[in-house]
Design a protein around this motif. Structure first.
Motif, short mmCIF file in Angstrom:
data_model
loop_
_atom_site.label_atom_id
_atom_site.label_comp_id
_atom_site.label_asym_id
_atom_site.label_seq_id
_atom_site.Cartn_x
_atom_site.Cartn_y
_atom_site.Cartn_z
N ARG A 12 0.84 -1.22 0.00
CA ARG A 12 0.00 0.00 0.00
C ARG A 12 0.86 1.25 0.00
O ARG A 12 0.61 2.20 -0.74
CB ARG A 12 -0.93 0.01 1.22
N TRP A 13 1.90 1.27 0.84
CA TRP A 13 2.76 2.44 0.93
C TRP A 13 3.52 2.65 -0.38
O TRP A 13 3.64 3.77 -0.85
CB TRP A 13 3.76 2.28 2.08
N GLN A 14 4.02 1.57 -0.96
CA GLN A 14 4.74 1.70 -2.23
C GLN A 14 3.81 2.20 -3.34
O GLN A 14 4.20 3.01 -4.17
CB GLN A 14 5.37 0.36 -2.65
N LYS A 15 2.58 1.71 -3.33
CA LYS A 15 1.61 2.15 -4.34
C LYS A 15 1.30 3.64 -4.17
O LYS A 15 1.25 4.39 -5.14
CB LYS A 15 0.32 1.33 -4.24
N ALA A 16 1.11 4.08 -2.93
CA ALA A 16 0.84 5.49 -2.66
C ALA A 16 2.05 6.35 -3.04
O ALA A 16 1.91 7.41 -3.63
CB ALA A 16 0.49 5.69 -1.19
N ARG A 17 3.26 5.89 -2.71
CA ARG A 17 4.47 6.61 -3.07
C ARG A 17 4.63 6.69 -4.58
O ARG A 17 5.05 7.70 -5.12
CB ARG A 17 5.71 5.96 -2.45
N GLY A 18 4.24 5.62 -5.26
CA GLY A 18 4.36 5.57 -6.72
C GLY A 18 3.53 6.64 -7.42
O GLY A 18 3.85 7.04 -8.53
N GLY A 19 2.50 7.12 -6.76
CA GLY A 19 1.68 8.18 -7.34
C GLY A 19 2.28 9.56 -7.16
O GLY A 19 1.69 10.55 -7.58
N THR A 20 3.44 9.63 -6.53
CA THR A 20 4.12 10.91 -6.32
C THR A 20 5.41 10.92 -7.12
O THR A 20 5.73 9.96 -7.81
CB THR A 20 4.46 11.12 -4.82
N GLU A 21 6.17 11.99 -6.99
CA GLU A 21 7.47 12.08 -7.67
C GLU A 21 8.61 11.61 -6.77
O GLU A 21 9.76 11.76 -7.12
CB GLU A 21 7.71 13.52 -8.14
N ARG A 22 8.29 11.04 -5.62
CA ARG A 22 9.32 10.56 -4.69
C ARG A 22 9.85 9.21 -5.16
O ARG A 22 9.08 8.31 -5.47
CB ARG A 22 8.75 10.41 -3.29
N LYS A 23 11.16 9.09 -5.18
CA LYS A 23 11.78 7.82 -5.61
C LYS A 23 11.98 6.88 -4.43
O LYS A 23 11.92 5.68 -4.57
CB LYS A 23 13.14 8.08 -6.28
N GLU A 24 12.29 7.44 -3.24
CA GLU A 24 12.58 6.61 -2.08
C GLU A 24 11.39 6.61 -1.14
O GLU A 24 10.76 7.63 -0.90
CB GLU A 24 13.80 7.13 -1.32
N LEU A 25 11.10 5.45 -0.57
CA LEU A 25 9.99 5.32 0.36
C LEU A 25 10.21 6.19 1.60
O LEU A 25 9.30 6.86 2.08
CB LEU A 25 9.80 3.86 0.76
N GLY A 26 11.44 6.24 2.10
CA GLY A 26 11.75 7.04 3.28
C GLY A 26 11.45 8.52 3.06
O GLY A 26 10.91 9.20 3.94
N ALA A 27 11.82 9.04 1.88
CA ALA A 27 11.55 10.45 1.57
C ALA A 27 10.06 10.71 1.49
O ALA A 27 9.56 11.74 1.95
CB ALA A 27 12.22 10.83 0.24
N TRP A 28 9.33 9.75 0.95
CA TRP A 28 7.87 9.89 0.86
C TRP A 28 7.24 9.90 2.25
O TRP A 28 6.40 10.74 2.56
CB TRP A 28 7.28 8.77 0.01
N VAL A 29 7.67 8.97 3.12
CA VAL A 29 7.13 8.90 4.48
C VAL A 29 7.41 10.20 5.21
O VAL A 29 6.53 10.77 5.86
CB VAL A 29 7.72 7.70 5.26
N ARG A 30 8.62 10.71 5.09
CA ARG A 30 8.97 11.97 5.76
C ARG A 30 8.07 13.10 5.29
O ARG A 30 7.55 13.89 6.09
CB ARG A 30 10.43 12.31 5.48
N ALA A 31 7.85 13.21 3.98
CA ALA A 31 7.01 14.27 3.44
C ALA A 31 5.57 14.13 3.93
O ALA A 31 4.93 15.14 4.29
CB ALA A 31 7.06 14.25 1.91
N VAL A 32 5.06 12.92 3.97
CA VAL A 32 3.68 12.69 4.43
C VAL A 32 3.54 13.09 5.91
O VAL A 32 2.59 13.78 6.28
CB VAL A 32 3.26 11.22 4.22
N VAL A 33 4.49 12.69 6.73
CA VAL A 33 4.42 13.01 8.16
C VAL A 33 4.55 14.52 8.36
O VAL A 33 3.78 15.12 9.12
CB VAL A 33 5.50 12.25 8.95
#
Length: 113
Positions: A12-33
């Motif tokens: 689920r997290w990878q799919k949600a991250r895939g809809g953004t321009e973030r390449k790394e999961l960690g960067a996506w999590v940080r931005a979301v938080v």
């Protein structure tokens, strides 16, 4: 910090991250938080998003820098290092940063090892 996810959560997290321009999961999590905490998107000091044409150029420059570092390592071991090679690697790294719209050096990019 590390976070353990089960397979469903990771998917689920990878799919949600895939809809953004973030390449790394960690960067996506940080931005979301940070967005949840601050009420607006983005992270302070975040790297600006880059156009696709620059992304392709950036990836090519990063690969070229990596290849050059490997070559330099081999030449150092043989004692056949050309003069000013560290400057060449730095310029290549700076070119990569320039394609991302960054003007300040990022540790490990554009610096000779």
């Amino acid at each position: 910090m590390s976070v353990r996810l089960n397979e469903e959560e990771l998917e689920r997290w990878q799919k949600a991250r895939g809809g953004t321009e973030r390449k790394e999961l960690g960067a996506w999590v940080r931005a979301v938080v940070e967005e949840a905490l601050q009420g607006h998107p983005g992270v302070p000091g975040d790297v600006p998003k880059m156009p696709e044409v620059n992304e392709a150029a950036y990836l090519q420059l990063v690969q070229a820098t990596s290849d050059l570092r490997e070559l330099v390592t081999a030449l150092r071991e043989r004692g056949e290092l050309p003069p000013h090679i560290d400057e060449v690697i730095s310029r290549l790294g700076e070119a990569a940063l320039s394609t991302r719209g960054l003007s300040t050096p990022v540790p490990g990019v554009g610096t000779a090892r």
